[in-house]
Motif scaffolding. Structure first.
Motif, PDB file in Angstrom:
ATOM      1  N   VAL A 195      -7.880 -40.892  87.481  1.00 39.72           N
ATOM      2  CA  VAL A 195      -7.271 -41.615  88.600  1.00 39.72           C
ATOM      3  C   VAL A 195      -6.245 -42.626  88.090  1.00 39.72           C
ATOM      4  CG1 VAL A 195      -9.290 -41.335  90.085  1.00 39.72           C
ATOM      5  CG2 VAL A 195      -9.079 -43.406  88.676  1.00 39.72           C
TER       6      VAL A 195
ATOM      7  N   ARG B 152      -9.028 -39.208  93.361  1.00 35.32           N
ATOM      8  CA  ARG B 152      -8.775 -40.531  93.949  1.00 35.32           C
ATOM      9  C   ARG B 152      -8.851 -40.465  95.469  1.00 35.32           C
ATOM     10  NH1 ARG B 152      -9.854 -45.584  94.472  1.00 35.32           N
ATOM     11  NH2 ARG B 152      -8.120 -46.925  95.085  1.00 35.32           N
TER      12      ARG B 152
ATOM     13  N   THR C   2      -4.946 -47.828  90.385  1.00 36.17           N
ATOM     14  CA  THR C   2      -4.959 -46.379  90.185  1.00 36.17           C
ATOM     15  C   THR C   2      -3.573 -45.802  90.463  1.00 36.17           C
ATOM     16  OG1 THR C   2      -5.680 -45.999  92.454  1.00 36.17           O
ATOM     17  CG2 THR C   2      -7.398 -46.164  90.767  1.00 36.17           C
TER      18      THR C   2
END
Length: 284
Positions: free
Chosen positions: A106, A132, A121
């Motif tokens: 991520v 994610r 992220t």
């Protein structure tokens, strides 16, 4: 008796949980493969969860073919995102505890210090983006979900980097391994134990946690450690990622900070080389 549902039961982590389950006879375990829990079919998945009636869900199932995901974006999204949202919604509606396993992918790899759970992220491949999206969907639907991000998972079960390198070290005279991607490997047996430490804890503190073994290494250094333990004589050379192009980009740096899971749940995090030795004993 509480029912623990393990999805992805034939994978590395699911297989390690099956080994570990004998130590937890107080639970009724349901180890489900993709036919029993269909992560690729969210509508069917909801029906299957109703039928199984889990008290606790350990979601170890995922679409993990990182390079293939670049050309199978829709399937990766269904399994890693949409199915996770279904499980999170089911968990909320039925007061079920859900531990969902996510990934270091991520992140974009531009950090130079260990990444904690609040780090920004920014996935750089389809797989990471789908994972994610799964995290965000799960937490949006059900803030009581617990997510564990992990990295470089290997096991004595299934296909993985350690097994591949063991074979190549035997077969080849020289071997080139990427030396500019930094992180830490995770022995799936250790992660399975960490998950059960959380399940067994009287307190349930949801949110995102990181777990990998201790140590900061490259893939090249990881292979040197495998070689040191196995004694193979192959010449191992470090190469840049540019010399080994793949369809999916990998983060150059994705070392996870494990302080939160250690402090909140008292989880023990072994050093990577000690865990590697344990795993290789099974692989001989």
């Amino acid at each position: 008796m509480k029912n623990i549902l393990v999805t992805g039961a034939t994978g590395q982590l699911g297989s390690e949980l099956k080994v570990l389950s004998v130590n937890y006879p107080q639970y009724r375990w349901v180890f489900a493969d993709r036919t029993q829990v269909s992560l690729g079919d969210p509508m069917l998945l909801e029906e299957q969860l109703v039928s199984i009636q889990p008290t606790i869900i350990l979601n170890c199932g995922a679409y993990t073919a990182v390079d293939k995901a670049e050309s199978e974006k829709e399937l990766a999204d269904v399994v890693n995102h949409q199915a996770v949202a279904v499980m999170a919604a089911y968990a909320k509606e039925h007061d079920v505890k859900l531990i969902h396993v996510s990934t270091d992918y991520v992140f974009d790899g531009t950090s130079s210090t260990a990444l904690n759970e609040d780090a920004v992220t920014n996935p750089i491949n389809v797989y990471g983006a789908s994972k994610r999206a799964g995290e965000l969907a799960a937490l949006a639907v059900n803030p009581d979900v617990l997510i564990i991000r992990t990295s470089w998972v290997y096991s004595s079960f299934g296909n993985n980097f350690v097994k591949t390198m063991q074979r190549l070290l035997k077969e080849r005279d020289t071997l080139g391994v990427v030396n500019d991607q930094i992180g830490s490997p995770t022995y799936a047996a250790d992660l399975a134990q960490a998950m059960m430490d959380i399940v067994s804890n009287e307190n349930w503190i949801p949110g995102i946690y990181n777990y990998s073994n201790e140590g900061e290494i490259s893939w090249y250094e990881f292979v040197l450690a495998i070689q040191e333990i196995t004694g193979e004589q192959c010449e191992v050379k470090g190469i840049p990622s540019s010399a080994y192009p793949t369809p999916a980009a990998r983060p150059a740096y994705s070392l996870l900070d494990k302080n939160k899971i250690k402090e909140v749940y008292g989880v023990t995090v072994p050093y990577y080389k000690e865990s590697l030795k344990k795993c290789l004993k099974f692989n001989v």
